[in-house]
Design a protein around this motif. Sequence first.
Motif, PDB file in Angstrom:
ATOM      1  N   LEU A   1       0.828  -1.208   0.000  1.00  0.00           N
ATOM      2  CA  LEU A   1       0.000   0.000   0.000  1.00  0.00           C
ATOM      3  C   LEU A   1       0.865   1.262   0.000  1.00  0.00           C
ATOM      4  O   LEU A   1       0.585   2.233  -0.718  1.00  0.00           O
ATOM      5  N   LEU A   2       1.932   1.258   0.795  1.00  0.00           N
ATOM      6  CA  LEU A   2       2.839   2.406   0.822  1.00  0.00           C
ATOM      7  C   LEU A   2       3.557   2.561  -0.509  1.00  0.00           C
ATOM      8  O   LEU A   2       3.783   3.683  -0.981  1.00  0.00           O
ATOM      9  N   LEU A   3       3.906   1.436  -1.125  1.00  0.00           N
ATOM     10  CA  LEU A   3       4.581   1.471  -2.427  1.00  0.00           C
ATOM     11  C   LEU A   3       3.672   2.080  -3.488  1.00  0.00           C
ATOM     12  O   LEU A   3       4.108   2.934  -4.281  1.00  0.00           O
ATOM     13  N   ILE A   4       2.422   1.668  -3.504  1.00  0.00           N
ATOM     14  CA  ILE A   4       1.457   2.225  -4.469  1.00  0.00           C
ATOM     15  C   ILE A   4       1.297   3.730  -4.236  1.00  0.00           C
ATOM     16  O   ILE A   4       1.279   4.533  -5.180  1.00  0.00           O
ATOM     17  N   GLY A   5       1.173   4.120  -2.967  1.00  0.00           N
ATOM     18  CA  GLY A   5       1.035   5.533  -2.649  1.00  0.00           C
ATOM     19  C   GLY A   5       2.242   6.342  -3.081  1.00  0.00           C
ATOM     20  O   GLY A   5       2.112   7.456  -3.615  1.00  0.00           O
ATOM     21  N   ALA A   6       3.450   5.796  -2.874  1.00  0.00           N
ATOM     22  CA  ALA A   6       4.673   6.503  -3.268  1.00  0.00           C
ATOM     23  C   ALA A   6       4.750   6.669  -4.776  1.00  0.00           C
ATOM     24  O   ALA A   6       5.123   7.745  -5.280  1.00  0.00           O
ATOM     25  N   LEU A   7       4.420   5.623  -5.517  1.00  0.00           N
ATOM     26  CA  LEU A   7       4.457   5.704  -6.977  1.00  0.00           C
ATOM     27  C   LEU A   7       3.431   6.702  -7.503  1.00  0.00           C
ATOM     28  O   LEU A   7       3.673   7.390  -8.502  1.00  0.00           O
ATOM     29  N   ARG A   8       2.310   6.798  -6.814  1.00  0.00           N
ATOM     30  CA  ARG A   8       1.227   7.662  -7.285  1.00  0.00           C
ATOM     31  C   ARG A   8       1.417   9.126  -6.889  1.00  0.00           C
ATOM     32  O   ARG A   8       1.149  10.034  -7.689  1.00  0.00           O
ATOM     33  N   PHE A   9       1.895   9.378  -5.661  1.00  0.00           N
ATOM     34  CA  PHE A   9       1.847  10.744  -5.149  1.00  0.00           C
ATOM     35  C   PHE A   9       3.210  11.421  -4.966  1.00  0.00           C
ATOM     36  O   PHE A   9       3.269  12.651  -4.940  1.00  0.00           O
ATOM     37  N   LEU A  10       4.282  10.648  -4.816  1.00  0.00           N
ATOM     38  CA  LEU A  10       5.577  11.296  -4.631  1.00  0.00           C
ATOM     39  C   LEU A  10       6.030  11.946  -5.928  1.00  0.00           C
ATOM     40  O   LEU A  10       6.003  11.305  -6.983  1.00  0.00           O
ATOM     41  N   PRO A  11       6.453  13.203  -5.881  1.00  0.00           N
ATOM     42  CA  PRO A  11       6.963  13.835  -7.106  1.00  0.00           C
ATOM     43  C   PRO A  11       8.265  13.189  -7.525  1.00  0.00           C
ATOM     44  O   PRO A  11       8.981  12.605  -6.694  1.00  0.00           O
ATOM     45  N   PRO A  12       8.622  13.251  -8.806  1.00  0.00           N
ATOM     46  CA  PRO A  12       9.873  12.650  -9.256  1.00  0.00           C
ATOM     47  C   PRO A  12      11.075  13.323  -8.602  1.00  0.00           C
ATOM     48  O   PRO A  12      11.009  14.499  -8.208  1.00  0.00           O
ATOM     49  N   ASP A  13      12.146  12.582  -8.472  1.00  0.00           N
ATOM     50  CA  ASP A  13      13.371  13.147  -7.931  1.00  0.00           C
ATOM     51  C   ASP A  13      13.876  14.261  -8.841  1.00  0.00           C
ATOM     52  O   ASP A  13      13.812  14.134 -10.070  1.00  0.00           O
ATOM     53  N   PRO A  14      14.375  15.351  -8.266  1.00  0.00           N
ATOM     54  CA  PRO A  14      14.891  16.434  -9.109  1.00  0.00           C
ATOM     55  C   PRO A  14      16.096  15.964  -9.903  1.00  0.00           C
ATOM     56  O   PRO A  14      16.875  15.134  -9.430  1.00  0.00           O
TER      57      PRO A  14
END
Length: 474
Positions: free
Chosen positions: A201-214
């Motif tokens: 669940l955390l992995l899905i959330g990270a892929l969906r909501f975390l912005p890409p690395d600069p």
Amino acid sequence: MSTGLTPNEGKRESESIAGPDPGAGPVRWSGRQWILLFIFSGAIMLDGLENSMIAVAIPEIQAAFGVSAATAQWVPGAYILAFGAFLLLGGRCADLFGRKRVFVIGMAVFAAISLLGAFADDAFLIIVTRFVKGVAAGFTAPAAMSLLATTFPEGPQRNKAFGVFNVFEASGYSSGLLVGGLLAAINWRTTFVLPSVVAVLLLIGALRFLPPDPPRTESARLDVGGALTLLLGMLLLVFTVVTAPEVGWGSARTIGGFVVAALLLIAFVMIERKVREPLIRLDLFRNRNLVAANVSSFLLYGGAMAFQFVLALYLQNMNGWEPWHMSFVLLPAGLMVVIIGPKLGYLMDRFGVNKVLMVGLVSFIPCYLLMLRIGPEPELWTVLVPVSVIWGIGFALSLAALMVAGTNGVRDEDQGLAAGMINSSLQVGGAFGLALVTAVIVPAVQLGDLYPGIWLILGFAVVTLLAQGLRKKV
């Protein structure tokens, strides 16, 4: 003398540590910011859940595979060993290669290997999966903490964010004791399945909501020599501390382990002083507030882990309580964290990080003094519940304040390393305190055996306060 901080960073650090900003308004976040905070906090909650659930499942695992207690203790021990050893490397990799990238990869490995452990048919494979999960957590924990520190700006926003972060961390451990006991009663393998589900669940959330690395302007290079000496040194240090009670503090293996670990870490420092692109910039240690936060974290968690161990011996071994019964004794502590945690941002803004931290650290002294009143029969309302409440207040105030103090004034490109340092101090300190108190209270078969351990835990609390003298005077 240089402090490793730019003038603006030093100013921000002074403002946050010294006291409140009277002009700061109420902190309001968007829904997306709350989701990001829940993802970061969920990672640290997962670590607490993992540690506490496996603790109550060990007897069932031992019975399922017919292994000795010495072998069974490596089920939790392998995780602690890997987690403590890889935190600094994991934090630096997050800085170098991208925090989202490291978080996602680490969480994917954690989810997969946890599910594999649920189907293991051999005790050795269980221990291996626990070690690999510890490695993965050694990357996800500092990545999550540095993502939080770089997402929420220093000051009221970060103070409030770390308060919520602290709630998740404490609730993960306390709820894990109860949930782990219930799941282990059904089947111990379910204690491996649940963390895997949470990780997915955390992995899905990270892929969906975390912005890409600069994007990076320069190619990231890992200091291989520094990484190897640091990793081997930390592995050997944690291994030596964890096994010292079993083989003896004065044994040749323990003394030799400490000596070789020290030599490896000295070699690491020498490499970092000469290499062009060091794994860790040594001038970071000139930040006295960061150093003080790490020393205090080491001592605080050392006393806390030893306290829980002594409490478990007293309630379970000497009075026949079940593990989930003990979780209800610690429930008031968890409730204190849940109640105080969301208000920590306001408290740190209103009174300053330093005052909140000192109140939290002072709280442990009456808590451990009251623990000295334990008798042959547990006194629930006059001893255990008050101890739990005070302990929870101390943890709620001090742990989040230490995280804020340890990351404020640190450059964004070093946040992963700073987070790794604090987490590493917590883990190694916890292992050290537990091992030291275990040596003092052995054989721990009578009530009188526990009192020297409690006095030592009280000593940890007093020295933690004294360690605040390392802080920069502002």
